[in-house]
Every structure is written in structure tokens, then in C-alpha cells.
Design an enzyme around this catalytic site. Structure first.
Site, PDB file in Angstrom:
ATOM      1  N   ASP A   1      -2.892   4.128 -10.498  1.00 43.09           N
ATOM      2  CA  ASP A   1      -1.649   4.569  -9.860  1.00 43.09           C
ATOM      3  C   ASP A   1      -0.341   3.946 -10.361  1.00 43.09           C
ATOM      4  O   ASP A   1      -0.267   2.733 -10.557  1.00 43.09           O
ATOM      5  CB  ASP A   1      -1.666   4.216  -8.360  1.00 43.09           C
ATOM      6  CG  ASP A   1      -2.961   4.549  -7.672  1.00 43.09           C
ATOM      7  OD1 ASP A   1      -3.865   5.112  -8.304  1.00 43.09           O
ATOM      8  OD2 ASP A   1      -3.066   4.234  -6.468  1.00 43.09           O
TER       9      ASP A   1
ATOM     10  N   GLU B   1      -4.566   8.544   0.654  1.00 46.38           N
ATOM     11  CA  GLU B   1      -4.041   7.414  -0.107  1.00 46.38           C
ATOM     12  C   GLU B   1      -2.587   7.682  -0.507  1.00 46.38           C
ATOM     13  O   GLU B   1      -2.116   8.822  -0.496  1.00 46.38           O
ATOM     14  CB  GLU B   1      -4.879   7.204  -1.384  1.00 46.38           C
ATOM     15  CG  GLU B   1      -6.353   6.915  -1.093  1.00 46.38           C
ATOM     16  CD  GLU B   1      -7.191   6.628  -2.346  1.00 46.38           C
ATOM     17  OE1 GLU B   1      -7.988   5.684  -2.298  1.00 46.38           O
ATOM     18  OE2 GLU B   1      -7.054   7.332  -3.357  1.00 46.38           O
TER      19      GLU B   1
HETATM   20  C1  FRU Z   1      -5.534   5.394  -5.423  1.00 52.50           C
HETATM   21  C2  FRU Z   1      -6.064   4.033  -5.048  1.00 52.50           C
HETATM   22  C3  FRU Z   1      -5.209   3.414  -3.959  1.00 52.50           C
HETATM   23  C4  FRU Z   1      -5.460   1.949  -4.144  1.00 52.50           C
HETATM   24  C5  FRU Z   1      -5.583   1.831  -5.643  1.00 52.50           C
HETATM   25  C6  FRU Z   1      -6.558   0.795  -6.099  1.00 52.50           C
HETATM   26  O1  FRU Z   1      -5.923   5.819  -6.686  1.00 52.50           O
HETATM   27  O2  FRU Z   1      -7.412   4.137  -4.638  1.00 52.50           O
HETATM   28  O3  FRU Z   1      -5.502   3.876  -2.663  1.00 52.50           O
HETATM   29  O4  FRU Z   1      -4.427   1.165  -3.645  1.00 52.50           O
HETATM   30  O5  FRU Z   1      -5.990   3.105  -6.110  1.00 52.50           O
HETATM   31  O6  FRU Z   1      -6.501   0.615  -7.482  1.00 52.50           O
END
Ligand code: FRU
Length: 495
Positions: free
Chosen positions: A22, A204
């Protein structure tokens, strides 16, 4: 055959080495756009998360910076956001410059292994040198965990009308809103979403912001929510909700009051745009909502055929909110700064497509990277087929399929696809949301990606691919005939 560095995008951001997911903590300050990202610097698969860092003067060309946040005794550093605290509400400034505050999730893998549920908490870090270096707040975490396994990805915005900060937090199957006057003490306000939208997976990376509705003078609030799995073509994708926010509660617009599991409010229908959120602190005179997503999908992100690094970001995009007869829609377009990199081009008018026609021939322009713009004035329910090809026999196909009444991307013949069966076993489909007579699209092509903005960004599809050679030609065909009134293709040059 190509591998590894051959696939590295020419301009989409990738980390020099290691794993990325992300985009995090994006903010603008003093002429610089900052991008942080979920990063495992020591391996090419997901692992202990850090915040990597990159900067850009124009959202197009990125320069990687030293790692911003490293794991500590509270855990590894999951996704989150950053704000410029102009009034020093946090008191963490040095008295001269406004501090930049990063708000992120701590993930305590040890507690998770012990079987606890409270292993995700929210922490903050601050920078008094405009984002260059960061200090963790001494009393972290600032928001503890009430015993919920998925409790993460804080996105903070300044709520002008109420003179306070609002945090949106992804909590399993809904979003929790919190407020704070100082970014340190948070109070729970309300919940949204248990009974709205898609719940095929965990929620998320939310983002809540106010948008102008075209130039009507009207304003609406938009809530982005990424979900994995549950996306319209499988795996990860980002849905959005349009409504109002009164400082406490988010309420859906009546046109989407009943938005259920199946809907067509997706920022991008392609398989490779996830966890995207918008930049903070964009100057008022600019006024854009600038968005960037992670150009991959949890179905196969850890297995794509690159080795020294994994994953790229999408191009930065401007989001707009448009009112239609029935509802509101988010549209996306590549940021205008991309125009500055257009070089050698091909312009053609009135191309009649009867049999398969090569519009861009081998050697005419280099397609990676390039921008292709097509305008067909008289959309009919028929097939419109476009193909990128190389002389290794790879084909990346996209267009409109009358049988499905949908736009599509088919990467089944695009090169290396066998690393995961979810990668290319099905074509991706997307509804045509525009009512206009013209079928228009802009496609942005780089070494391993295509981002197609159909109908001025009413329907967007982003997908990655791994051809055995760079694509060399673009052709068009149909089972009927059609005419391309205007065609333009430009190489992008970053030297
Ligand atoms: C989304 C996610 C978020 C988390 C991060 C962990 O892709 O799963 O929810 O904070 O990636 O790397």
C-alpha cells in the site's frame, strides 16, 4: 525472455529493492509530494512492514528516500496517513515550522502468535523537517485496541467545520470514525458500513473527504473503502460510498442508500489497483483530490515474476465527483503533469476498422511507456477489440465486448501468467457507466502495466502483465466494422 529488471516500470514508482504494498502517508508540502509505502526492505515478499519513502516534484517522477519508519517494540508499521499540523495542535512542532504527523497502525506479530486479538493499535510519529526524518511519539500507542483482530489503516483529515481531526479506521466489516483536537487523544464517534456495500472480505484502507460535485457548487462527502477479497473481478479492489458527513456520522446519499453486496461503485474495475487513498495538504488553489493505488492484488502479489523488487504504484490520478441523472460517480484521470512528458506522437483521423488493422506499427513509436488516446464517435452495442502485441506471440487484449455488455481486459496470452492461477484464468469485466454517444479512452502503458480510463474516467481498468518481450504494436478489430475518428499516441520520455 524478459525477467526482473526488464519489467521495471519506466515511471510508475517501484522500490529499488524489496517488497512494496500500500501507498501510505501521502502529503504535499513546499513544492514536494511525499509518498510512503508498505515496505519489506529485506525480502521480495510481504514481511515485517516498514514505511518506505519517495518524493516527487510533479507526481510523475519519483525519487526513493531513506526508510521513514521502522518496526519498534510496539510492532511493525502497517498502513496509515500523514497530515501537516499547521496550528501545531499536537504540540509536537519545534515552534518554527508546522510538524508533519504520521498516523499508522502498529502490528504486534508476537501478540498475534500468542492468540491475542488486540495486536493492532494506532501510533504516531512526527517530523519537524518537512517529512525527511521522523520521531516516534513517546506515549504510543495513541489509540489502543478494544479486542478486535482487524483494527487498522487510520486516515486522518482536518474537519474545518468542527475544528477537529477526523480519523477513519477499518475495522473488519465496517469503518469507525474518531475525532481529536490534538491528534493524540481520540474519541469514538460512529460506525458505518456493516450493512452497506460489499463484504466479500475484510475492509481496509479507508479515506473520507469532501468533494465538489462538478461545477454545480454542490458538495458531497466520499468514503473510499478497500476490500480484500470481494473485488468485482476477484481479490482486492476499492469501493466507494457517496453521502454526507456531519462531523459525527457518515450518511449515504439516498441514491445509494440500499447499496448492497453487488454494486458498481468501484474506483477501478481492473485487478490491480488496491489500497489507494488521496494526498493531504494539497493547496486550496490547486484543489485536486489526488489518488494513488498499489498496482497489484493480494491473490498473486507475492508471486509475480520479478525478483529484486516486487510491485509498482499506479499513476497518480485526479478524482472528480460527477452527478448523473440517477446518482453520483467518481471519475479518475491521470494527473495533468503527465502531459509534460509526451514526446514523439502519431495522430490519425478516421481510421476505418474492417479487418484487423495495425494502428501502431513496429518501430513507429516505443509503446512502453506511452499514452494512447482513442475517440469513436458512434458507440454501438458491438465488439471493439484492441490488442497490444509483440513478435514473441504475446497479446494483451482489451476493449468492449457486446456479448457481456462490458469493457474488458484479457491478459491470458500476455506472456508469463502461470505463476498463479488467479492471474489470468478469467477476463476482467467492467460496466460501461457513461451514457454518452462517444466511446473514448486513454490508455497509459508502461513495461508491466496498462491503465485504461474509459469515457473520461467513468470506468477505469488497471492491470499488470509480464510479456516475454516489450509490446511493439497496437491493432484494432471487430466482428463488425467501426471507425476511429481520432487517434493519438505519444511516447513518454523521462530522460
Ligand atoms: C492492505 C493491508 C492493510 C495493512 C497493510 C499491511 O493491503 O492489508 O490493511 O495495513 O496492507 O501491509
Amino acid at each position: 525472455a524478459q525477467s526482473n529488471e526488464d519489467f521495471r516500470p519506466q515511471f510508475h514508482f517501484t522500490p529499488k529493492s524489496g517488497w512494496m504494498n500500500d501507498p501510505n502517508g501521502m502529503f504535499y508540502l513546499d513544492g514536494t509530494y511525499h509518498l510512503f509505502f508498505q515496505h519489506n526492505p529485506d525480502d521480495n515478499v510481504w514481511g515485517p512492514m516498514h514505511w518506505g519513502h519517495a518524493t516527487s516534484k510533479d507526481l510523475i517522477v519519483w525519487e526513493e528516500q531513506p526508510i521513514a519508519l521502522e518496526p519498534d517494540e510496539h510492532g511493525t508499521i502497517f498502513s496509515g496517513s500523514a497530515v501537516v499540523d499547521h496550528q501545531n495542535t499536537s504540540g509536537l512542532g519545534d515552534g518554527n515550522t508546522p510538524p508533519v504527523i504520521a498516523i499508522f497502525t502498529y502490528h504486534d506479530a508476537e501478540r498475534e502468535q500468542e492468540g491475542a486479538n488486540d495486536f493492532q493499535t494506532q501510533g504516531i510519529a512526527y517530523s519537524t523537517d518537512a517529512g525527511k526524518t521522523w520521531t516516534k511519539y513517546e506515549n504510543n500507542p495513541v489509540l489502543g485496541n478494544p479486542g478486535i483482530r482487524d483494527f487498522r489503516d487510520p486516515k486522518v483529515v482536518w474537519y474545518e467545520e468542527g475544528n477537529k481531526w477526523i480519523m477513519s479506521l477499518a475495522v473488519q466489516d465496517h469503518i469507525k470514525f474518531y475525532s481529536s483536537s490534538n491528534l493524540l487523544d481520540w474519541e469514538h464517534l460512529s460506525d458505518f458500513g456493516k450493512n452497506s456495500g460489499n463484504h466479500g472480505g475484510v475492509w481496509e484502507c479507508p479515506d473520507l473527504f469532501k468533494m465538489q460535485v462538478g461545477d454545480t457548487g454542490e458538495e458531497r462527502w466520499v468514503l473510499l473503502v478497500s476490500i480484500n477479497p470481494g473485488g468485482p473481478n476477484g481479490g482486492s479492489a476499492t469501493q466507494y460510498f457517496v453521502g454526507d458527513f456531519d462531523g459525527t456520522t457518515f450518511t449515504l446519499d439516498e441514491s445509494v442508500e440500499d447499496i448492497g453486496e453487488e454494486h458498481d461503485y468501484w474506483v477501478d474495475f481492473g485487478k490491480d489497483n488496491y489500497a489507494g487513498v488521496t494526498w493531504s495538504n494539497i493547496p486550496q488553489e490547486d484543489g485536486r483530490h489526488i489518488f494513488m493505488g498499489w498496482m497489484s492484488n493480494w491473490q498473486y502479489a507475492n508471486e509475480v515474476p520479478t525478483e529484486t523488487w516486487r510491485s509498482a504504484m499506479t499513476i497518480a490520478r485526479t478524482l472528480d465527483l460527477k452527478k448523473t441523472a440517477a446518482t453520483y460517480r467518481i471519475t479518475s484521470s491521470p494527473v495533468k503533469e503527465l502531459e509534460n512528458y509526451k514526446t514523439d506522437g502519431i495522430t490519425k483521423q478516421n481510421i476505418q476498422i474492417e479487418a484487423e488493422t495495425e494502428i501502431i506499427k513496429n518501430g513507429e513509436i516505443s509503446l512502453s511507456p506511452s499514452v494512447v488516446e482513442v475517440n469513436i464517435s458512434n458507440f454501438k452495442e458491438q465488439d471493439y477489440i484492441f490488442q497490444l502485441k509483440n513478435d514473441a506471440g504475446n497479446v494483451l487484449e482489451f476493449g468492449y465486448d457486446a456479448g457481456e455488455a462490458a469493457y474488458y481486459i484479457d491478459r491470458s496470452q500476455s506472456g508469463i501468467t502461470d505463476f498463479n492461477e488467479d492471474f489470468a484464468s478469467k477476463r476482467s469485466l467492467a460496466p460501461r457507466l457513461s451514457q454518452e454517444q462517444d466511446l473514448r479512452f486513454t490508455a497509459i502503458i508502461d513495461n508491466m502495466s496498462i491503465e485504461i480510463f474509459f469515457d473520461d474516467g467513468n470506468t477505469v481498468m488497471t492491470e499488470i502483465f509480464f510479456p516475454n518481450k516489450p509490446f511493439q504494436t497496437l491493432s484494432a478489430k471487430s466482428h463488425e466494422t467501426f471507425k476511429i475518428e481520432n487517434f493519438e499516441a505519444h511516447q513518454l520520455n523521462f530522460n
